[in-house]
Write an enzyme that holds these catalytic residues in place. Sequence first.
Site, PDB file in Angstrom:
ATOM      1  N   GLU A 164       0.834  -1.215   0.000  1.00 30.97           N
ATOM      2  CA  GLU A 164       0.000   0.000   0.000  1.00 30.97           C
ATOM      3  C   GLU A 164       0.867   1.264   0.000  1.00 30.97           C
ATOM      4  OE1 GLU A 164      -3.092   0.007  -0.437  1.00 30.97           O
ATOM      5  OE2 GLU A 164      -3.833  -1.922   0.247  1.00 30.97           O
ATOM      6  N   ASN A 183       1.213   3.991  -2.982  1.00 34.65           N
ATOM      7  CA  ASN A 183       0.957   5.416  -2.745  1.00 34.65           C
ATOM      8  C   ASN A 183       2.090   6.284  -3.283  1.00 34.65           C
ATOM      9  OD1 ASN A 183      -1.526   5.243  -1.582  1.00 34.65           O
ATOM     10  ND2 ASN A 183      -0.837   5.589   0.521  1.00 34.65           N
ATOM     11  N   ARG A 187      -9.295   4.256  -7.447  1.00 34.43           N
ATOM     12  CA  ARG A 187      -8.604   4.064  -6.176  1.00 34.43           C
ATOM     13  C   ARG A 187      -9.680   3.951  -5.100  1.00 34.43           C
ATOM     14  NH1 ARG A 187      -4.822   1.757  -7.124  1.00 34.43           N
ATOM     15  NH2 ARG A 187      -4.209   2.045  -4.973  1.00 34.43           N
TER      16      ARG A 187
END
Lengths: 147, 115
Positions: A48, A52, A106
Amino acid sequence: MSNTNEMLVEFEAVGENESFARVVIAAFVTRLNPTLEELGDIKVAVSEAVTNAIIHGYEEKGGKIRITARLKENELTVQIEDWGKGIPDVEKAMEPLFTTKPEEERSGMGFSFMEAFTDELLVESKPGEGTRVTMKKVMGVQDGSNN
Amino acid sequence: MNYELKLEQDWLWIGLPGELDHFQAEGIRQAVKEKMQERYVKYVVFDFSRTNLMDSSGIGLIAGRYRELAARGGQVYVSNVSENMKKVLTMSGLYRIVTPWEQVIVEDSMNGVRI
């Protein structure tokens, strides 16, 4: 075997390296004898943070991502750093389902996942300078055979 | 391990890869888009039989297909979900919008209906 260990790895912010980052962190924590679940959790959390950095920090234009990890007894501390555009409002960004990129589908759950899959999450960011995510997780305490 | 797509009438079956991350999800999204231009798709099955890791990008992929199909009265199913993946699907709230495929088969055999 000593009770501490450290590593640092830096790589290009490209999608192919998301799986590389997961393999690196999994290999680093192997000596703790983590459960499969703990291993899955930390891999997702790192995935994650790296994602990002790639899509938000660098907006898919590339850059460098650095992962620093430290083991102390059974606690892993892992930092994922980028030198991208940064987050103007960290608190807002960490709200579940908040996303600046709904058109890219997203889910806005990245930080929620990091939070759920680790014991501690700290996000530091400065617009124009970059972002540093720090996560802590205790692993491999269930079997008592850590020698 | 890569993904697989199969079209049958208005059904699209998606065999997900071992690890469904942002990189994989992007590839699948593009391929699904092309398939859906090729044929009118109303139902999508995400098959997790080979999948042991999914991050929030996977949630975005599934929720995105749900939005698209719900608009045309279709549905999204998930199949062969392991305990690990169940945790992620539950946590994300995705089970509120997708149906486990195995449940459909049981219900339909009880009603004597075949899809």
